[in-house]
Design a protein around this motif. Structure first.
Motif, mmCIF file in Angstrom:
data_model
loop_
_atom_site.group_PDB
_atom_site.id
_atom_site.type_symbol
_atom_site.label_atom_id
_atom_site.label_comp_id
_atom_site.label_asym_id
_atom_site.label_seq_id
_atom_site.Cartn_x
_atom_site.Cartn_y
_atom_site.Cartn_z
ATOM 1 N N THR A 163 0.668 -1.260 0.025
ATOM 2 C CA THR A 163 0.146 -0.036 0.052
ATOM 3 C C THR A 163 0.961 1.198 0.010
ATOM 4 O O THR A 163 0.576 2.142 -0.490
ATOM 5 C CB THR A 163 -0.889 -0.038 1.203
ATOM 6 O OG1 THR A 163 -1.499 -1.184 1.434
ATOM 7 C CG2 THR A 163 -1.827 0.970 1.232
ATOM 8 N N VAL A 171 -3.219 2.996 -10.259
ATOM 9 C CA VAL A 171 -4.037 2.297 -9.340
ATOM 10 C C VAL A 171 -5.324 3.651 -9.129
ATOM 11 O O VAL A 171 -5.229 4.362 -8.697
ATOM 12 C CB VAL A 171 -3.621 2.095 -7.744
ATOM 13 C CG1 VAL A 171 -4.593 1.451 -7.173
ATOM 14 C CG2 VAL A 171 -2.388 0.891 -8.034
ATOM 15 N N LEU A 174 -9.058 0.753 -5.060
ATOM 16 C CA LEU A 174 -8.825 -0.531 -4.245
ATOM 17 C C LEU A 174 -10.159 -1.296 -3.700
ATOM 18 O O LEU A 174 -11.070 -0.391 -3.653
ATOM 19 C CB LEU A 174 -7.898 -0.125 -3.030
ATOM 20 C CG LEU A 174 -6.691 0.404 -3.031
ATOM 21 C CD1 LEU A 174 -5.961 0.797 -1.748
ATOM 22 C CD2 LEU A 174 -5.745 -0.413 -3.855
ATOM 23 N N THR A 176 -11.086 -4.477 -1.346
ATOM 24 C CA THR A 176 -10.638 -5.600 -0.499
ATOM 25 C C THR A 176 -11.921 -6.507 -0.391
ATOM 26 O O THR A 176 -12.785 -6.124 -0.077
ATOM 27 C CB THR A 176 -9.768 -5.476 0.514
ATOM 28 O OG1 THR A 176 -10.750 -4.667 1.349
ATOM 29 C CG2 THR A 176 -8.502 -4.386 0.168
ATOM 30 N N THR A 185 -5.507 -0.977 5.337
ATOM 31 C CA THR A 185 -5.818 -0.642 3.859
ATOM 32 C C THR A 185 -6.717 0.592 4.184
ATOM 33 O O THR A 185 -6.336 1.482 3.286
ATOM 34 C CB THR A 185 -6.272 -1.782 3.281
ATOM 35 O OG1 THR A 185 -5.408 -2.766 3.201
ATOM 36 C CG2 THR A 185 -6.649 -1.409 1.740
ATOM 37 N N ALA A 196 -11.565 3.653 -2.387
ATOM 38 C CA ALA A 196 -11.689 2.208 -1.852
ATOM 39 C C ALA A 196 -12.884 1.942 -1.311
ATOM 40 O O ALA A 196 -13.724 2.634 -0.712
ATOM 41 C CB ALA A 196 -10.409 2.298 -0.702
#
Length: 557
Positions: A163, A171, A174, A176, A185, A196
């Motif tokens: 990260t 990127v 994100l 997850t 994160t 994210a």
């Protein structure tokens, strides 16, 4: 079109093709080594040293919170007790690869069982082990893919080393499948302003190369989006970019009610960036950096220098300093290194400081001296507030505030991080000058769910109505006594939750500096009456997900 739900970080939206993190290296074979133990140990020594230096180098490049995490990983890699465990396995005829795998796994299990700060290190230990084994095999360590074009990164979770150095030109977002709003994160995504969505369990089914929309504001990942949906997402991204470049103003609601927006800082060096991003002061300054990297407690002089540097960076502004928050879950030999079966419920925070009162007295001395040293600042001195962590009782409140005032601290308060202090907030605020709610720990203790344990991440959500009710108790007590109630946990960085917190009685919000713009923009869309209505809608829900949905629905009426 399919919508995959998780927890969004911030208000961003992005779109692009999926690229998945590589799977972890396969476990090494337990077959006997063909090399002599001395040769295997030499291989381990070289590999561990190389990985530690690489982690330190990545940390130096990344700076900020990422540097602290990566330097801790480097120290972990070279931990002498871990080296002894690896050597013992090599002496039994194991290969270097298997010895590292097995020894690190054993340590990881021990850390996971301890929970708290040490539990947090367990995932980091897995990452270090993977890097050392890859070095031993002469293979690249598993890490962020490079498909040669911008992409949406999908992973189980991200190691801090990955990260820290994400290429933000590549990127786009994100996603997850594990982790919650307080995971590494999530915290680093906020710090780097990366779009994210974390904890999106169903994202395991995302295919390499498929186009998705990642909507952090809604906590949704959309698969197979239509051209119209892609266009709307692009317009939203452009509008948000324009809003973030607008002139910075002080935090306020639509009706003009001021809501100071403050920064959470871990070192004085972060002050300049926080000011540049519009921080109106500091709502949480963590003093642990002075202690955790030392074999003995820092001197009064060393502490005074750091506090003076901090206060000088915020002339005329409020600066809230938390005295040392450590104990059995952040072991310090000079404070408390006794083994405890459940350190999260042990001798930590104000309890540990009372057991080693000389450390607390020295810290208060240094803070008072730093305050006095910055009194001649032309723009006006910083307004120093000092608070104690993990206060659970009225008696602890009186103890700390009386002691702080004896040392000349004018404004002394407490952190509300356990249910008992929230439920007794009316009596606690009869003694304390202010309360600051640490939502990360308050959620953990309310839900009996370790905030660093992936298996219970779904419970570690500050949107839960049980947590919101406790926050309302503190807000109500603040109104009765005319005392400020701040929020300094990660919850303050969630823009819509920030509105709810204000509706529950919060008078200031403190967060990672990169979250300030989104929270500032969202507050300006709602009046105080609106915030109270939105908060009531969230309180009426039965779980965190429905509270979040109810709040968003109330906000758009």
């Amino acid at each position: 079109m399919t919508e995959l739900r998780g927890v969004g970080i911030g208000l961003g939206v992005a779109q692009g093709p999926v690229a998945r993190m590589a799977e972890p290296l396969p476990a090494p074979s337990d077959a006997p080594s063909a090399l002599a133990p001395g040769e295997e140990k030499a291989r381990v020594t070289e590999a561990v040293a190389a990985v530690a230096r690489e982690l330190e180098q990545r940390g130096a490049q990344a700076g900020g919170a990422a540097q602290d995490v990566l330097e801790a990983q480097a120290m972990m890699a070279e931990d002498p007790s871990l080296a002894d465990e690896v050597a013992a396995r090599v002496d039994q005829g194991k290969t270097a690869e298997f010895a590292v795998f097995d020894a690190f796994a054993s340590f990881r299990d021990q850390l996971t069982a301890l929970g708290g700060y040490l539990g947090e290190r367990a995932a980091d230990l897995d990452d270090v082990a993977q890097r050392v084994i890859a070095r031993l095999r002469g293979e690249p360590a598993p890490g962020v893919p490079d498909p040669g074009h911008p992409f949406v990164l999908v992973a189980k979770d991200l190691a801090p080393a990955d990260t820290a150095l994400l290429d933000l030109d590549k990127v786009l977002a994100l996603v997850t499948t594990e982790g919650g709003p307080t995971s590494h994160t999530a915290i680093l995504a906020r710090e780097k302003s990366i779009v994210a969505v974390v904890g999106a369990v169903e994202a395991t089914g995302l295919r390499e190369g498929e186009t998705v929309i990642v909507d952090a504001a809604a906590g949704v990942v959309t698969t197979d989006p239509t051209p119209d949906e892609l266009e709307r997402a692009q317009h939203r991204a452009e509008d948000r970019a324009a809003a973030s470049s607008a002139p910075i103003t002080d935090g306020a609601l639509a009706d003009g009610t001021p809501i100071p927006l403050l920064a959470n800082l871990g070192k004085p060096e972060g002050a300049a960036d926080a000011v540049a991003l519009g921080a109106e002061g500091v709502g949480l300054f963590r003093t642990e950096f002075l202690f955790l990297s030392s074999a003995q407690a820092p001197t009064v002089e060393q502490q005074r220098e750091a506090y003076t540097q901090l206060l000088s960076a915020f002339p005329g502004k409020k600066v809230v300093v938390r005295v040392l928050d450590a104990g059995a879950d952040k072991p310090l030999a000079f404070l408390n290194d006794a083994h405890e079966e459940n350190p999260a419920l042990g001798l930590r925070g104000i309890r540990a400081l009372r057991a080693s009162e000389d450390i607390l007295r020295e810290q208060l001395t240094a803070l008072a001296e730093a305050d006095a040293a910055t009194r001649q600042t032309p723009e006006g001195p910083a307004d120093l507030w000092v608070m104690a962590p993990m206060v659970a009782t009225v008696e602890e409140t009186a103890y700390f505030t009386d002691l702080a005032r004896d040392y000349g601290i004018k404004t002394a308060g407490v952190m509300v991080e356990v249910p008992s202090s929230a439920l007794l907030a009316d009596r606690i605020l009869a003694h304390a000058d202010f309360a600051s709610i640490g939502t990360n720990d308050l959620t953990q203790y309310t839900m009996a769910a370790d905030r660093l344990l992936g298996s219970v991440a779904s419970l570690q959500d500050p949107w839960h109505p049980a947590v919101l009710r406790l926050i309302r108790e503190v807000g109500d007590a603040g109104r009765v006594h005319g005392k400020p109630v701040g929020i300094c946990g990660e919850a303050a960085a969630d823009p819509m939750l920030a509105v709810v917190l204000v509706g529950l009685g919060a008078t200031s919000l403190s967060m990672a500096p990169t979250a300030l713009a989104d929270v500032r923009a969202t507050l300006l869309q709602h009046s105080l009456d609106d915030a109270r209505v939105i908060a009531e809608a969230a309180l009426a829900a039965t779980d965190a997900a429905s509270a979040r949905t109810a709040a968003h629905a109330a906000a758009t009426r």
